[in-house]
Design an enzyme around this catalytic site. Structure first.
Site, mmCIF file in Angstrom:
data_model
loop_
_atom_site.group_PDB
_atom_site.id
_atom_site.type_symbol
_atom_site.label_atom_id
_atom_site.label_comp_id
_atom_site.label_asym_id
_atom_site.label_seq_id
_atom_site.Cartn_x
_atom_site.Cartn_y
_atom_site.Cartn_z
ATOM 1 N N HIS A 172 30.891 11.336 -35.995
ATOM 2 C CA HIS A 172 30.566 9.931 -35.710
ATOM 3 C C HIS A 172 29.242 9.827 -34.948
ATOM 4 C CE1 HIS A 172 31.611 5.709 -34.365
ATOM 5 N NE2 HIS A 172 30.753 6.069 -33.430
ATOM 6 N N GLU A 173 29.138 10.568 -33.849
ATOM 7 C CA GLU A 173 27.932 10.475 -33.027
ATOM 8 C C GLU A 173 26.711 11.020 -33.762
ATOM 9 O OE1 GLU A 173 27.933 8.670 -30.539
ATOM 10 O OE2 GLU A 173 30.078 8.523 -30.141
ATOM 11 N N HIS A 227 25.089 8.353 -35.734
ATOM 12 C CA HIS A 227 24.126 7.548 -34.968
ATOM 13 C C HIS A 227 22.773 8.246 -34.923
ATOM 14 C CE1 HIS A 227 26.554 4.286 -33.483
ATOM 15 N NE2 HIS A 227 27.415 5.067 -32.870
ATOM 16 N N HIS A 263 20.818 7.975 -38.033
ATOM 17 C CA HIS A 263 20.284 6.622 -38.214
ATOM 18 C C HIS A 263 18.893 6.501 -37.591
ATOM 19 C CE1 HIS A 263 21.379 2.031 -38.057
ATOM 20 N NE2 HIS A 263 20.478 2.314 -38.982
#
Length: 698
Positions: A488-489, A492, A495
């Site tokens: 998940h991290e 980020h 992105h």
């Protein structure tokens, strides 16, 4: 072309610029950038190991001067084109972000208390400068004048969006108010920032623990206990995740589980109780000052949702759809509890992990402690690297002997496979320690941007997590939930790293609307459940044997276990944050704790402990204010985008390339709904989310 606008900020020598904005910074000394690690040159690695209280504060001082100088030149010399007004303004944002972002990280992770104190002070100064930027009347006048000029009216694409976003931010900063009210706005913003920083620091400083005897260790394995010995025949169980979560899952002493849960939900209490009330009070005043009915209404005006009505409808409708699954989950856990001879009608929050683990072993024959033996930390990291290389065309190289804030921190360069060009750089700070941020998060360090010479400044970021440390000859092993968190991290981080937005203002996750920003991270959780991706890295830490297909199938089969309880908990968090910012009146109505307990009962069906003060460590109330709903809102888009990978193949390079181009690369340069529609080739819907939650989809 107005060269004077750039001259003072592109040199890396020494200079002194008098200050007439961004408030009251003074200096008698000229400094060189080489003496101030945070004021690094373009694409230079920050010398994080050389930070001192003095050079941290001087970095803030000089950056504020630089920003002020460029603003004054825009007002005095700016012409009538984008390159003469808005491009210089983006450089102002870059000056601020290049310092504020690392300050925001270091406040949470730097081990030296004196340096942290200076970091907090510098962060507040730079944040005040950023807030006051949008209250400067002359600058607003220049931008507004340009917006109605022929050049301003002819803008398209990312340039048009930049202008529109800037004008909105000026209005949201009180530029339509009187001078007196604008001053009050600035006071409120500064106060909210100061209180929020203190709230976060209080949460990070929690060092409460539970000390247990050897007779209380039934259910806890030897490797867990070994690193928690006190030297006096007892064990110290902290509230950090690697300690707390396994204890709640495996400890057979229900009284001890209840006690450590009580400690956990009282972190930073009572210190943060009054701070939170003050934050909410000042936020409410700020929103009313700007003409909004509530702070939530003010906050959502810049989000995809747009209105509080849309968010209330989203939360309430989702709750109705999920509640039956939540009831079914509770029923199953209650049956397991009853089999233990306990009162199944009174399932408590602090019992969920324990009985879920038993249910998982009983129905799926899945033991998380056996499963984690296939998720050695370095293998997981390398697996992510292999997956993203296949999908996104990125490769990674570790920097040896990096200059970092703590010896455990690792640093990697990221390259584009097709061109060989350096795309970005990131830091991994993965183990718990005293005074460190206690959750998991991605922090941007440097925003990417296109430079005046058409070269690029690469983005930089850090992942901060709290995984179990290696112990002796045993490496760090992750529970699958931690693998999911890491994926998940890392989403980020991608992105930001994959962004090709030309403006610093539009670069990275922070540039996106809040209720989309989680989608590019949530989508990556799916790869941690897919056999094709797990086969790339999941192997036994001792034997090197790949994870058995049967074990993968068990992992996938239990994915919807307690999905209703988990979703209702997320809906509760979102509704709680929304209520505090839309309906709560500080000091004059139902207390925060009363709201927290009432909503928990109504939404999740669980009754909190009487002294539960969860809100005192709910950090999203500071960072996301009213916007916690964005996690579930974003998940609608995340799962819809994942459905394309499901159809085409989770490691399909063409789909990965399309995702990188249409979703990651634009950053905040386009509206996220348009990006998603382009990637999907249709309008998004919630069918994939409902499937993810284990609900029937017609």
């Amino acid at each position: 072309m107005q060269l004077s606008i750039w001259f003072k900020v592109v040199l890396f020598g020494c200079f002194y610029i008098p200050l007439n904005g961004c408030q009251n910074q003074k200096s008698q000394v000229m400094m060189t950038y080489k003496e101030i690690p945070l004021l690094r040159g373009t694409n230079e690695i920050v010398r994080f190991d050389s930070l001192t209280p003095d050079n941290v504060l001087r970095a803030a001082e000089i950056s504020i001067r630089n920003a002020d100088s460029v603003v004054k030149d825009i007002v005095e010399y700016g012409g009538g084109t984008f390159n003469e007004i808005l491009l210089p303004l983006d450089r102002v944002f870059n000056i601020i972000k290049r310092l504020y972002f690392p300050l925001d990280l270091l406040v949470e992770v730097h081990p030296d208390s004196a340096v942290r104190e200076a970091l907090v002070k510098a962060k507040q100064q730079v944040k005040t400068c950023q807030n006051e930027l949008f209250t400067r009347e002359e600058l607003y006048g220049s931008v507004k004048k340009y917006s109605v000029s022929p050049d301003g009216q002819s803008l398209t694409g990312y340039k048009k969006k930049f202008l529109e976003d800037i004008l909105l931010q000026f209005r949201r900063s009180g530029m339509e108010l009187t001078a007196e009210k604008r001053n009050r706005y600035k006071e409120l913003k500064a106060k909210i920032e100061e209180l929020g920083t203190q709230y976060s620091l209080n949460s990070a400083k929690v060092d409460t623990f539970l000390e247990i005897s050897a007779s209380d260790t039934d259910g806890l394995d030897a490797s867990y206990l070994e690193s928690r010995k006190t030297g006096k025949g007892t064990y110290k169980i902290g509230l950090d995740y690697p300690s707390f979560r396994p204890f709640m899952r495996y400890c057979k002493n229900e009284n001890l589980r209840r006690e450590i849960w009580r400690l956990f939900v009282n972190r930073a209490y009572p210190k943060n109780e009054t701070l939170l009330d003050s934050v909410l009070f000042f936020r409410d005043e700020l929103a009313k000052l700007l003409g909004y009915n509530s702070y939530a209404e003010y906050s959502f005006a810049a989000n995809m949702a747009g209105t509080t009505i849309a968010v209330w409808e989203f939360e309430n409708s989702l709750r109705e759809m999920v509640y039956p699954k939540g009831e079914l989950d509770v029923k199953k856990l209650s049956e397991i509890k009853s089999a233990f001879g306990k009162n199944s009608e009174l399932l408590q929050e602090w019992e969920i992990s324990f009985f879920e683990n038993i249910l998982k072993e009983k129905e799926y024959n899945l033991d998380d402690r056996i499963l984690r033996e296939y998720f050695e930390l370095n293998s997981v990291i390398n697996g992510l690297f292999r997956i993203t290389q296949k999908l996104l065309g990125l490769r990674y190289e570790e920097i040896i002997n990096p200059k970092v804030w703590h010896p455990e921190v690792r640093v990697f360069n990221c390259f584009d496979v097709a061109t060989g060009k350096l795309k970005g750089r990131f830091y991994l700070d993965l183990f718990p320690r005293k005074d460190k941020y206690s959750h998991a998060a991605m922090f941007t360090i440097t925003p990417g941007r296109k430079m005046e010479n058409n070269d690029w400044e690469i983005p930089e970021a850090a992942l901060v997590c709290n995984f179990s440390k290696p112990e002796g000859d045993k490496p760090s092993l992750l529970y699958h939930g931690e693998v999911e968190t890491f994926f998940h991290e890392f989403g980020h981080l991608l992105h930001g790293i994959a962004s090709t937005a030309e403006l610093a203002y539009q670069s990275g996750p922070e540039a996106c609307m809040l209720d989309f920003v989680e989608a590019p991270s949530q989508i990556w959780e799916n790869w941690s459940y897919h056999k094709e991706s797990l086969d790339l890295f999941a192997k036994h830490y001792k034997t090197g044997e790949p994870i058995p297909a049967g074990l993968v199938q068990k992992l996938i089969s239990q994915k919807h276990l307690n999905s209703g309880i988990d979703a209702l908990r997320q809906i509760y968090y979102g509704t709680f944050a929304l209520t505090l910012h839309d309906k709560y009146v500080p000091y004059a109505s139902e207390s925060i704790i009363a709201i927290s307990h009432r909503l928990r009962r109504e939404i999740t069906g669980f009754t909190p402990l009487p002294d539960d003060h969860f809100e005192c460590s709910f950090g999203h109330l500071i960072g996301y204010d009213a916007g916690y709903y964005s996690y579930m809102w974003s998940k609608v888009y995340a799962q819809d985008m994942w459905s394309v990978f499901e159809e085409k193949g989770p490691l399909n390079p063409a789909t990965g390339e399309l995702y990188r181009e249409k979703i990651l690369a634009p950053g905040g340069s386009a509206h996220p709904l348009e990006l998603v529609k382009t990637f999907l080739g249709r309008k998004p819907d919630n069918k994939a989310l409902l499937k993810e939650l284990g609900l029937e989809v017609e």
